[in-house]
Design an enzyme around this catalytic site. Sequence first.
Site, PDB file in Angstrom:
ATOM      1  CG  HIS A   1      -8.063   3.054   1.136  1.00 10.71           C
ATOM      2  ND1 HIS A   1      -7.154   3.622   0.568  1.00 10.71           N
ATOM      3  CD2 HIS A   1      -7.169   2.844   2.190  1.00 10.71           C
ATOM      4  CE1 HIS A   1      -5.978   3.207   0.686  1.00 10.71           C
ATOM      5  NE2 HIS A   1      -6.092   2.960   1.673  1.00 10.71           N
TER       6      HIS A   1
ATOM      7  CG  ASP B   1      -9.504   4.563  -2.501  1.00 13.26           C
ATOM      8  OD1 ASP B   1      -9.484   5.757  -1.503  1.00 13.26           O
ATOM      9  OD2 ASP B   1      -8.374   4.132  -2.036  1.00 13.26           O
TER      10      ASP B   1
ATOM     11  CB  SER C   1      -3.222   4.802   1.361  1.00  9.64           C
ATOM     12  OG  SER C   1      -2.852   3.327   0.448  1.00  9.64           O
TER      13      SER C   1
END
Length: 259
Positions: free
Chosen positions: A102, A132, A205
């Site tokens: 993402h 992901d 992330s």
Amino acid sequence: MERVPQEAGAATAQKAAAGRARRFLAGGGALVVVAVLAYWLGGGGGKGEGAVPRPSPTPSAALTVAEVFKRVGPSVVVIRAGRSLGTGVIATEDGTILTAHHVVEDAEDVTVTFADGTRAKAVVGSSNPRLDVATLKPAGLPEIVVPAALGGAAAVGAPVVAIGNPLGLTYSVSSGVVAGLNRTIEKGDLSGLIQFDASVNPGSSGGPLLDARGLVIGIVVSIADPGGDEAFAGIAFAVPIGAALGNEGDGPPGDGPQI
């Protein structure tokens, strides 16, 4: 907006305590620091292939948090994909970077900054939206490439270290423990996750979750967000490194990053 991950059959009280889970999103409004928060864009991922990971030698004894950071810090990169901010970790000797899907999803312009300050454009080499995870192929490399050591099992209660760029505060380090295994985000969006309590925030992330020997045991992808404000509530999640490398899970062969 996603809701808190929960295991099948968990008690109602556990659901309320966990709150809603949110992946670290990119884009959106400006923050106090350098970064901007991310947002989800729909879409699928491609496949790619490259060099086989060759982990560097790792110590057999546990390291301090400072020693883990010193060892793995040179392998961590800052990723800017459009308005998104994220983190990545060098996974192979050819400079292939492992990160969260993402962070780079649908991005037309991806730039990576290595620990020594070297900047380079990068393209997505492979991706797996279901897990992901994604890999990046940088157009240029620093003079010395330091791949991280990949692999290692997660155990509940074991110490972990996270390195990332939360809210634009580059190369931040935090520590905690593995709080649970095989966690699932509601609606089955992500499953088999490592739950941990080392502090992470938007911008973290794609960063590495490390064990006490400095081995990458997971890729950070999500936090629980009961307040809906993208603030860390003490619960975070990472994709196990085996799944991120395509060595685990129920997907067809080749649908994960081939690095």
